[in-house]
Each structure stands twice: as C-alpha cells, then as structure tokens.
Design a protein around this motif. Structure first.
Motif, short mmCIF file in Angstrom:
data_model
loop_
_atom_site.label_atom_id
_atom_site.label_comp_id
_atom_site.label_asym_id
_atom_site.label_seq_id
_atom_site.Cartn_x
_atom_site.Cartn_y
_atom_site.Cartn_z
N GLU A 73 0.85 -1.18 0.00
CA GLU A 73 0.00 0.00 0.00
C GLU A 73 0.90 1.24 0.00
OE1 GLU A 73 -3.84 2.02 2.17
OE2 GLU A 73 -2.83 0.38 3.19
N PHE A 109 -1.66 -1.01 -3.81
CA PHE A 109 -2.93 -0.28 -3.68
C PHE A 109 -2.65 1.12 -3.12
CE2 PHE A 109 -4.35 -4.65 -3.60
CZ PHE A 109 -5.54 -4.61 -4.31
N GLU A 111 -5.16 4.82 -1.77
CA GLU A 111 -6.43 5.53 -1.70
C GLU A 111 -6.15 7.01 -1.85
OE1 GLU A 111 -8.68 4.46 1.82
OE2 GLU A 111 -9.50 2.92 0.50
N GLN A 129 -8.12 2.83 -11.43
CA GLN A 129 -9.14 2.96 -10.38
C GLN A 129 -9.93 1.66 -10.28
OE1 GLN A 129 -11.80 6.37 -10.61
NE2 GLN A 129 -13.28 5.26 -9.33
N ARG A 133 -15.26 5.21 -2.65
CA ARG A 133 -16.01 5.25 -1.40
C ARG A 133 -16.60 6.64 -1.22
NH1 ARG A 133 -12.15 1.95 2.84
NH2 ARG A 133 -11.50 0.38 1.37
N THR A 149 -10.09 4.18 -4.79
CA THR A 149 -9.10 3.13 -4.56
C THR A 149 -8.46 2.81 -5.90
OG1 THR A 149 -10.46 2.22 -2.81
CG2 THR A 149 -8.71 0.81 -3.65
N ARG A 151 -5.24 0.59 -8.01
CA ARG A 151 -4.39 -0.62 -7.92
C ARG A 151 -3.39 -0.63 -9.08
NH1 ARG A 151 -7.90 -5.61 -8.50
NH2 ARG A 151 -7.67 -5.18 -10.72
#
Ligand SMILES: CC(C)(COP(=O)(O)OP(=O)(O)OC[C@H]1O[C@@H](n2cnc3c(N)ncnc32)[C@H](O)[C@@H]1OP(=O)(O)O)[C@@H](O)C(=O)NCCC(=O)NCCS
Length: 156
Positions: A73, A109, A111, A129, A133, A149, A151
């Motif tokens: 992340e 990942f 955010e 994408q 959220r 989010t 990736r």
C-alpha cells in the motif's frame, strides 16, 4: 537541466528530516498530512518503508508504504512545492513499485481523495481505479470527500 533525483531507503531517523516537505506539500484544508508521531508509529510496523528523494543533497520528497505478503500500500507521497512537476513524485511512485516487487508483492494499492491532483500522477504511473467510497474523508471545513481506490498490478 534539472539535477538528477536520488532515491534511497530511509528509516525512523529520517522522519524529522522529511517533516518540512510534509508540512509544505499538503494543503491543511484536507488534514491529510501526518505528524512525526504518526510516521514513527507506521515505521515501527513490520513491512513499512520510507523512501526519500534528494536533489543536490536536499530532501525534495518522500514516500511511505507498507508491504504485507503479496500486497503493498502506498500510504503517503509528497514533493516539496518548490520541486513539484519535475519528476520527483513519478520517480518515488516507481521506486515504491520496484521495492514492492522485490519484496514479493503482486499488487500495490492506494487511496486518494477524489479531486486531489495526485490522481493524475497515479494514472500516469499506471495505477487503475478499482473502487470509490462515497464521503470517506472529512476535510477541516467539515465537508466530505469521496475516496478512490487505485491498484497497480506488478507483472510476474
Ligand atoms: C502529488 C505529488 C506528490 C506529485 O509530485 P510531483 O513531484 O509534482 O509529480 P511529478 O512531477 O513526478 O509529476 C509526474 C506527472 O504526474 C502528473 N501530475 C503531477 N502533479 C500534477 C498536478 N498537480 N496536476 C496535474 N497533473 C499532475 C503529470 O502528468 C506529471 O507529468 P508532467 O509534469 O510532465 O505533466 C505532489 O503534488 C504533492 O506533494 N502533493 C501534495 C501531497 C499529496 O496530496 N500527496 C498525495 C496523497 S498522499
């Protein structure tokens, strides 16, 4: 010609050195900057990594990430405003991906707040994408912002 960017791994001893970039880069309106205690806390957790970008020996950016098994992340990335749009963020993001791959990650990942210009950087690097959220972040004004989010799939 723009001087070369040198990216090196660092540890908790470098946290105070990256704070000027942290404080200058993040817009206080969104409350997204971390304090040094939060950075130190994260760096005490297994799998966390700090990468520092230097240009002519001055720290111009950093990235904080964490790898657990096959997933990494990207937690935080910043370039000092004086050094933005000169490739520092791109180099840092690529370095996080390379480092994650070396640790065995298959995906990275992250955010990001919808509307953050950082999204353009992530898409340029190759993130896609994969989620959204609604009203996930709350800014200093009390307004809510969506989170996206993203990736990056590391080729095997
Ligand atoms: C996001 C951030 C790290 C980008 O760093 P940077 O060093 O300026 O990025 P780069 O110069 O490597 O940009 C590479 C590409 O990403 C895109 N990009 C980067 N910043 C952009 C912006 N503000 N607007 C539009 N596109 C942007 C562009 O395609 C750019 O290439 P170009 O300059 O040739 O057009 C920097 O703006 C920053 O520190 N922002 C504040 C902190 C933050 O919000 N971090 C993300 C959440 S943790």
């Amino acid at each position: 010609m723009t001087a070369l960017i040198d990216i090196t791994p660092a540890d908790f001893r470098c946290v105070e050195d990256i704070m000027p970039v942290m404080d200058a880069a993040f817009d206080p309106a969104f409350g997204e900057a971390w304090n040094s205690g939060q950075c130190l806390g994260m760096l005490s957790i297994t799998g966390s990594e700090l990468l520092v970008a230097r240009r002519e020996n001055a720290i111009v950016g950093f990235a904080l990430s964490r790898t657990v098994f096959e997933e990494s992340e990207l937690l935080l990335i910043a370039t000092h405003p004086d050094a933005q749009r000169s490739g520092v963020g791109y180099s840092l993001a690529k370095a996080v991906i390379d480092q994650s791959a070396k640790k065995g990650a298959k995906m990275v990942f992250l955010e990001v707040r919808e509307g953050n210009p950082a999204l353009a950087l992530y898409l340029r690097v190759g993130f896609l994408q994969v989620g959204r959220r609604e009203n996930y972040y709350r800014g200093k004004s009390g307004d809510y912002f969506n989170a996206l989010t993203l990736r990056y799939e590391i080729a095997s």
